[in-house]
Design a protein around this motif. Structure first.
Motif, PDB file in Angstrom:
ATOM      1  N   MET A  16       0.832  -1.209   0.000  1.00 16.12           N
ATOM      2  CA  MET A  16       0.000   0.000   0.000  1.00 16.12           C
ATOM      3  C   MET A  16       0.862   1.253   0.000  1.00 16.12           C
ATOM      4  O   MET A  16       1.985   1.259   0.504  1.00 16.12           O
ATOM      5  N   SER A  17       0.296   2.312  -0.552  1.00 12.76           N
ATOM      6  CA  SER A  17       0.799   3.653  -0.287  1.00 12.76           C
ATOM      7  C   SER A  17      -0.039   4.190   0.867  1.00 12.76           C
ATOM      8  O   SER A  17      -0.822   3.450   1.482  1.00 12.76           O
ATOM      9  N   ARG A  18       0.078   5.465   1.152  1.00 15.88           N
ATOM     10  CA  ARG A  18      -0.773   6.036   2.194  1.00 15.88           C
ATOM     11  C   ARG A  18      -2.244   6.079   1.777  1.00 15.88           C
ATOM     12  O   ARG A  18      -3.127   6.096   2.627  1.00 15.88           O
ATOM     13  N   ALA A  19      -2.481   6.111   0.475  1.00 17.71           N
ATOM     14  CA  ALA A  19      -3.833   6.379   0.002  1.00 17.71           C
ATOM     15  C   ALA A  19      -4.465   5.274  -0.834  1.00 17.71           C
ATOM     16  O   ALA A  19      -5.667   5.311  -1.091  1.00 17.71           O
ATOM     17  N   ALA A  20      -3.691   4.270  -1.242  1.00 20.49           N
ATOM     18  CA  ALA A  20      -4.259   3.285  -2.170  1.00 20.49           C
ATOM     19  C   ALA A  20      -3.525   1.960  -2.069  1.00 20.49           C
ATOM     20  O   ALA A  20      -2.329   1.920  -1.778  1.00 20.49           O
ATOM     21  N   PRO A  21      -4.239   0.841  -2.329  1.00 16.79           N
ATOM     22  CA  PRO A  21      -3.567  -0.454  -2.455  1.00 16.79           C
ATOM     23  C   PRO A  21      -2.794  -0.484  -3.760  1.00 16.79           C
ATOM     24  O   PRO A  21      -3.221   0.084  -4.771  1.00 16.79           O
ATOM     25  N   LEU A  22      -1.635  -1.148  -3.757  1.00 14.93           N
ATOM     26  CA  LEU A  22      -0.777  -1.181  -4.940  1.00 14.93           C
ATOM     27  C   LEU A  22      -0.628  -2.575  -5.529  1.00 14.93           C
ATOM     28  O   LEU A  22      -0.504  -2.726  -6.739  1.00 14.93           O
ATOM     29  N   ALA A  23      -0.634  -3.590  -4.679  1.00 14.65           N
ATOM     30  CA  ALA A  23      -0.487  -4.964  -5.162  1.00 14.65           C
ATOM     31  C   ALA A  23      -0.833  -5.920  -4.034  1.00 14.65           C
ATOM     32  O   ALA A  23      -0.700  -5.596  -2.857  1.00 14.65           O
ATOM     33  N   GLY A  24      -1.297  -7.117  -4.418  1.00 13.72           N
ATOM     34  CA  GLY A  24      -1.593  -8.139  -3.432  1.00 13.72           C
ATOM     35  C   GLY A  24      -2.932  -7.935  -2.752  1.00 13.72           C
ATOM     36  O   GLY A  24      -3.699  -7.022  -3.066  1.00 13.72           O
ATOM     37  N   PHE A  37     -10.698  -6.698   4.755  1.00  9.93           N
ATOM     38  CA  PHE A  37      -9.369  -6.698   5.358  1.00  9.93           C
ATOM     39  C   PHE A  37      -8.468  -5.674   4.678  1.00  9.93           C
ATOM     40  O   PHE A  37      -7.706  -4.956   5.331  1.00  9.93           O
ATOM     41  N   ASP A  38      -8.535  -5.610   3.342  1.00 13.09           N
ATOM     42  CA  ASP A  38      -7.705  -4.658   2.613  1.00 13.09           C
ATOM     43  C   ASP A  38      -8.043  -3.217   3.003  1.00 13.09           C
ATOM     44  O   ASP A  38      -7.151  -2.388   3.219  1.00 13.09           O
ATOM     45  N   LEU A  43      -5.624  -0.481   4.813  1.00 12.66           N
ATOM     46  CA  LEU A  43      -5.381   0.797   4.154  1.00 12.66           C
ATOM     47  C   LEU A  43      -5.710   1.962   5.086  1.00 12.66           C
ATOM     48  O   LEU A  43      -5.024   2.991   5.071  1.00 12.66           O
ATOM     49  N   ALA A  44      -6.739   1.800   5.913  1.00  4.73           N
ATOM     50  CA  ALA A  44      -7.101   2.854   6.858  1.00  4.73           C
ATOM     51  C   ALA A  44      -5.987   3.099   7.872  1.00  4.73           C
ATOM     52  O   ALA A  44      -5.859   4.203   8.418  1.00  4.73           O
ATOM     53  N   ASP A  45      -5.164   2.079   8.133  1.00  5.28           N
ATOM     54  CA  ASP A  45      -4.054   2.216   9.081  1.00  5.28           C
ATOM     55  C   ASP A  45      -2.749   2.607   8.407  1.00  5.28           C
ATOM     56  O   ASP A  45      -1.755   2.892   9.096  1.00  5.28           O
ATOM     57  N   SER A  46      -2.725   2.627   7.087  1.00  6.34           N
ATOM     58  CA  SER A  46      -1.464   2.780   6.360  1.00  6.34           C
ATOM     59  C   SER A  46      -0.748   4.088   6.684  1.00  6.34           C
ATOM     60  O   SER A  46       0.458   4.104   6.933  1.00  6.34           O
ATOM     61  N   ALA A  47      -1.474   5.203   6.706  1.00  8.93           N
ATOM     62  CA  ALA A  47      -0.832   6.501   6.938  1.00  8.93           C
ATOM     63  C   ALA A  47      -0.214   6.581   8.333  1.00  8.93           C
ATOM     64  O   ALA A  47       0.912   7.068   8.502  1.00  8.93           O
ATOM     65  N   SER A  48      -0.947   6.089   9.334  1.00  9.92           N
ATOM     66  CA  SER A  48      -0.411   6.161  10.693  1.00  9.92           C
ATOM     67  C   SER A  48       0.805   5.253  10.855  1.00  9.92           C
ATOM     68  O   SER A  48       1.748   5.574  11.581  1.00  9.92           O
ATOM     69  N   ILE A  49       0.813   4.107  10.174  1.00  4.19           N
ATOM     70  CA  ILE A  49       1.969   3.214  10.223  1.00  4.19           C
ATOM     71  C   ILE A  49       3.169   3.875   9.554  1.00  4.19           C
ATOM     72  O   ILE A  49       4.297   3.822  10.057  1.00  4.19           O
ATOM     73  N   ALA A  50       2.939   4.530   8.417  1.00  6.88           N
ATOM     74  CA  ALA A  50       4.022   5.228   7.721  1.00  6.88           C
ATOM     75  C   ALA A  50       4.588   6.343   8.595  1.00  6.88           C
ATOM     76  O   ALA A  50       5.804   6.540   8.662  1.00  6.88           O
ATOM     77  N   ASP A  51       3.712   7.061   9.288  1.00  8.36           N
ATOM     78  CA  ASP A  51       4.163   8.142  10.166  1.00  8.36           C
ATOM     79  C   ASP A  51       4.975   7.620  11.339  1.00  8.36           C
ATOM     80  O   ASP A  51       5.915   8.271  11.794  1.00  8.36           O
ATOM     81  N   SER A  52       4.606   6.446  11.830  1.00  6.52           N
ATOM     82  CA  SER A  52       5.278   5.899  13.009  1.00  6.52           C
ATOM     83  C   SER A  52       6.707   5.452  12.701  1.00  6.52           C
ATOM     84  O   SER A  52       7.555   5.420  13.591  1.00  6.52           O
ATOM     85  N   THR A  53       6.951   5.064  11.447  1.00  9.29           N
ATOM     86  CA  THR A  53       8.241   4.544  10.959  1.00  9.29           C
ATOM     87  C   THR A  53       8.650   3.242  11.637  1.00  9.29           C
ATOM     88  O   THR A  53       9.780   2.785  11.463  1.00  9.29           O
ATOM     89  N   TYR A  85       0.935  -8.035  10.331  1.00 15.35           N
ATOM     90  CA  TYR A  85       2.186  -7.319  10.602  1.00 15.35           C
ATOM     91  C   TYR A  85       2.327  -6.231   9.533  1.00 15.35           C
ATOM     92  O   TYR A  85       2.420  -6.534   8.336  1.00 15.35           O
ATOM     93  N   LEU A  86       2.320  -4.970   9.973  1.00 11.41           N
ATOM     94  CA  LEU A  86       2.401  -3.838   9.058  1.00 11.41           C
ATOM     95  C   LEU A  86       3.792  -3.215   9.159  1.00 11.41           C
ATOM     96  O   LEU A  86       4.206  -2.758  10.226  1.00 11.41           O
ATOM     97  N   GLU A  87       4.489  -3.195   8.032  1.00  9.72           N
ATOM     98  CA  GLU A  87       5.884  -2.751   8.015  1.00  9.72           C
ATOM     99  C   GLU A  87       6.048  -1.560   7.071  1.00  9.72           C
ATOM    100  O   GLU A  87       5.797  -1.662   5.869  1.00  9.72           O
ATOM    101  N   PRO A  88       6.458  -0.398   7.621  1.00 12.47           N
ATOM    102  CA  PRO A  88       6.637   0.781   6.761  1.00 12.47           C
ATOM    103  C   PRO A  88       8.021   0.833   6.118  1.00 12.47           C
ATOM    104  O   PRO A  88       9.015   0.452   6.741  1.00 12.47           O
ATOM    105  N   TYR A  89       8.060   1.292   4.891  1.00  8.18           N
ATOM    106  CA  TYR A  89       9.319   1.576   4.202  1.00  8.18           C
ATOM    107  C   TYR A  89       9.307   3.070   3.880  1.00  8.18           C
ATOM    108  O   TYR A  89       8.483   3.535   3.090  1.00  8.18           O
TER     109      TYR A  89
END
Length: 250
Positions: free
Chosen positions: A55-63, A70-71, A75-85, A102-106
Motif C-alpha cells: 500500500m501507499s498512504r492512500a491506495a492499495p498497490l499490489a496483493g 481486510f484490505d 489501508l485505513a491504518d497505512s498513513a499512521s503506520i508510515a508516520d510511526s516509521t 504485521y504492518l511494516e513501513p518503508y
C-alpha cells in the motif's frame, strides 16, 4: 497483382506485476510504502497466513489480505503506520474470523541535491546511494529537479557560483532538512547576507551550515565529501557528531 492485407492481432491480457515485482519497483524508485502480512488466523476468515498487501498512504498497490474488508482496514491504518516509521501488529475482524497482520513501513528515500559539478560534488553523488540517499546533481539552477517524496538534503559545492543565491532561494520553500555550503564563512558569508537582504528570515539562514562537514581534518575532495556524508547520516539517524560549524537555530 494481388494486394496484401495486414491482419492486426488483438493484444493478449495485460500482465499484472506480482507483489514482489511491484515492491521491488517501488523501493527502487525510493517510494514510501507499507507492507501488510497476515501472520495469524483465528476462526475461518477469508484469508491465509502469508497473504500480503502492498500500500501507499492512500491506495492499495499490489496483493491482497484475502478480502476487501481486510484490505480496506489495513489501508485505513497505512498513513499512521508510515508516520510511526516502526512495524506494528493489527487485528482485523470478519464475521468468519479474524487475522493478525504485521504492518511494516518503508520510508521514502531521502534526496541529496548537490549543486555544481565540482570534484566534491562528484564524490558525493558517487557515494550517496551507498549510504541511503538518492543523489541528484544540479550543475546549475536550470537543472533543479521536481519535488519528490521524502526528506531533502542540499549541499552547494561551489561558493563562486553566480547563481548560488538563486539556487538556495529556489530550494528553501521545499523545507530541506539540511542545507550546507562548501567553503569557509569568509567565502560564503556574503551569500548569506544576500539572502537576508532578500527577506529570508534569520532563523532559516542560521540553519545553513558553512563550512560543512564533520571535523575529520579533510583536505582532498574525497575526504571533504566523506565528512559531509558522515554528517548527513548523523542527521538522518539522530546521531551525535562534531560539526565544523554548529547551526544557529532561533
Amino acid at each position: 497483382m494481388p494486394s496484401r492485407s495486414c491482419v492486426r492481432s488483438s493484444p493478449g491480457p495485460r500482465r499484472v506485476p506480482s507483489f514482489e515485482e511491484e515492491l521491488a519497483r517501488r523501493l527502487a524508485r525510493g517510494e514510501e510504502v507499507v507492507v501488510a502480512t497476515v501472520v495469524k488466523l483465528d476462526g475461518e476468515p477469508p484469508s491465509q497466513a502469508g497473504a500480503k498487501l502492498l500500500m501507499s498512504r492512500a491506495a492499495p498497490l499490489a496483493g491482497t489480505l484475502g478480502c476487501s474488508e481486510f484490505d480496506s482496514a489495513a489501508l485505513a491504518d497505512s498513513a499512521s503506520i508510515a508516520d510511526s516509521t516502526s512495524p506494528q501488529l493489527r487485528t482485523y475482524r470478519h464475521d468468519l474470523g479474524s487475522i493478525e497482520v504485521y504492518l511494516e513501513p518503508y520510508a521514502a528515500t531521502p534526496t541529496l541535491l548537490v549543486f555544481a559539478a565540482t570534484p566534491v560534488a562528484r564524490a558525493l553523488v558517487r557515494w550517496a546511494e551507498e549510504v541511503g540517499f538518492r543523489p541528484v546533481l544540479a550543475e546549475s539552477l536550470g537543472d533543479l529537479p521536481a519535488p519528490t517524496a521524502g526528506d531533502l538534503y542540499v549541499v552547494h559545492t561551489n561558493h563562486d557560483a553566480v547563481d548560488l543565491v538563486a539556487a538556495l532561494e529556489a530550494v528553501l520553500p521545499r523545507d530541506p532538512r539540511f542545507i550546507g555550503l562548501v567553503g569557509s564563512r569568509r567565502h560564503t558569508g556574503h551569500h548569506l547576507e544576500a539572502l537576508r537582504a532578500k527577506g529570508v528570515p534569520d532563523g532559516v539562514i542560521g540553519r545553513i551550515q558553512s563550512p560543512v562537514g564533520l571535523d575529520i581534518g579533510a583536505r582532498t575532495p574525497e575526504e571533504i565529501a566523506l565528512s559531509i556524508l558522515a554528517g548527513l547520516v548523523a542527521i538522518r539517524r539522530g546521531g551525535r557528531a562534531g560539526w565544523k560549524s554548529a547551526p544557529i537555530i532561533n
